[in-house]
Design a protein around this motif. Structure first.
Motif, PDB file in Angstrom:
ATOM      1  N   VAL A  99       4.806  -4.207   2.315  1.00 55.68           N
ATOM      2  CA  VAL A  99       3.419  -3.870   1.994  1.00 55.68           C
ATOM      3  C   VAL A  99       2.692  -5.207   1.959  1.00 55.68           C
ATOM      4  O   VAL A  99       2.934  -6.030   1.075  1.00 55.68           O
TER       5      VAL A  99
ATOM      6  N   HIS B  75       6.381  -9.369   4.057  1.00 58.82           N
ATOM      7  CA  HIS B  75       6.059  -8.435   2.980  1.00 58.82           C
ATOM      8  C   HIS B  75       5.871  -7.059   3.608  1.00 58.82           C
ATOM      9  O   HIS B  75       4.979  -6.880   4.434  1.00 58.82           O
TER      10      HIS B  75
ATOM     11  N   GLY C 188       0.003  -5.458  -1.572  1.00 58.27           N
ATOM     12  CA  GLY C 188       1.437  -5.574  -1.821  1.00 58.27           C
ATOM     13  C   GLY C 188       1.741  -6.709  -2.783  1.00 58.27           C
ATOM     14  O   GLY C 188       0.927  -7.608  -2.983  1.00 58.27           O
TER      15      GLY C 188
ATOM     16  N   ASN D  31       9.768  -6.216  -2.158  1.00 63.34           N
ATOM     17  CA  ASN D  31       8.773  -6.040  -1.107  1.00 63.34           C
ATOM     18  C   ASN D  31       8.947  -7.012   0.060  1.00 63.34           C
ATOM     19  O   ASN D  31       8.080  -7.105   0.907  1.00 63.34           O
TER      20      ASN D  31
END
Length: 90
Positions: free
Chosen positions: A42, A40, A48, A54
């Motif tokens: 973020v 991920h 996130g 992402n």
């Protein structure tokens, strides 16, 4: 991940598309990685979302060392470690 408020399922097809976008290489170091981790960008721990936008493929070494850091934090930590090792002459 299911407890993540922005959770969006990343289907196998979407994950394959993401991996193909990086041509089987780690998004961070560029090395070819046959079994990439889903990282991920973020981190979930930092707010996130678990969503196709992402996630990127990462080799095990990059994924583990990135941990829960934002990309800029991780890069700075890597530079600092590299400089410290160079100063020690290791």
């Amino acid at each position: 991940m299911l407890g993540n408020p922005g959770y969006v399922e990343v289907t196998d097809w979407e994950w394959l598309r993401v991996k193909n976008r990086y041509r089987g290489c780690c998004a961070y170091c560029g090395k070819r990685t046959p079994r990439p981790h889903m990282d991920h960008v973020v981190p979930l721990a930092r707010g996130g979302r678990h969503a196709p936008a992402n996630v990127v493929p990462a080799c095990a070494a990059c994924n583990v060392s990135k941990f829960k850091f934002f990309l800029v934090e991780w890069r700075l930590r890597q530079r600092r470690t590299t400089v410290e090792v160079a100063e020690l002459g290791v």
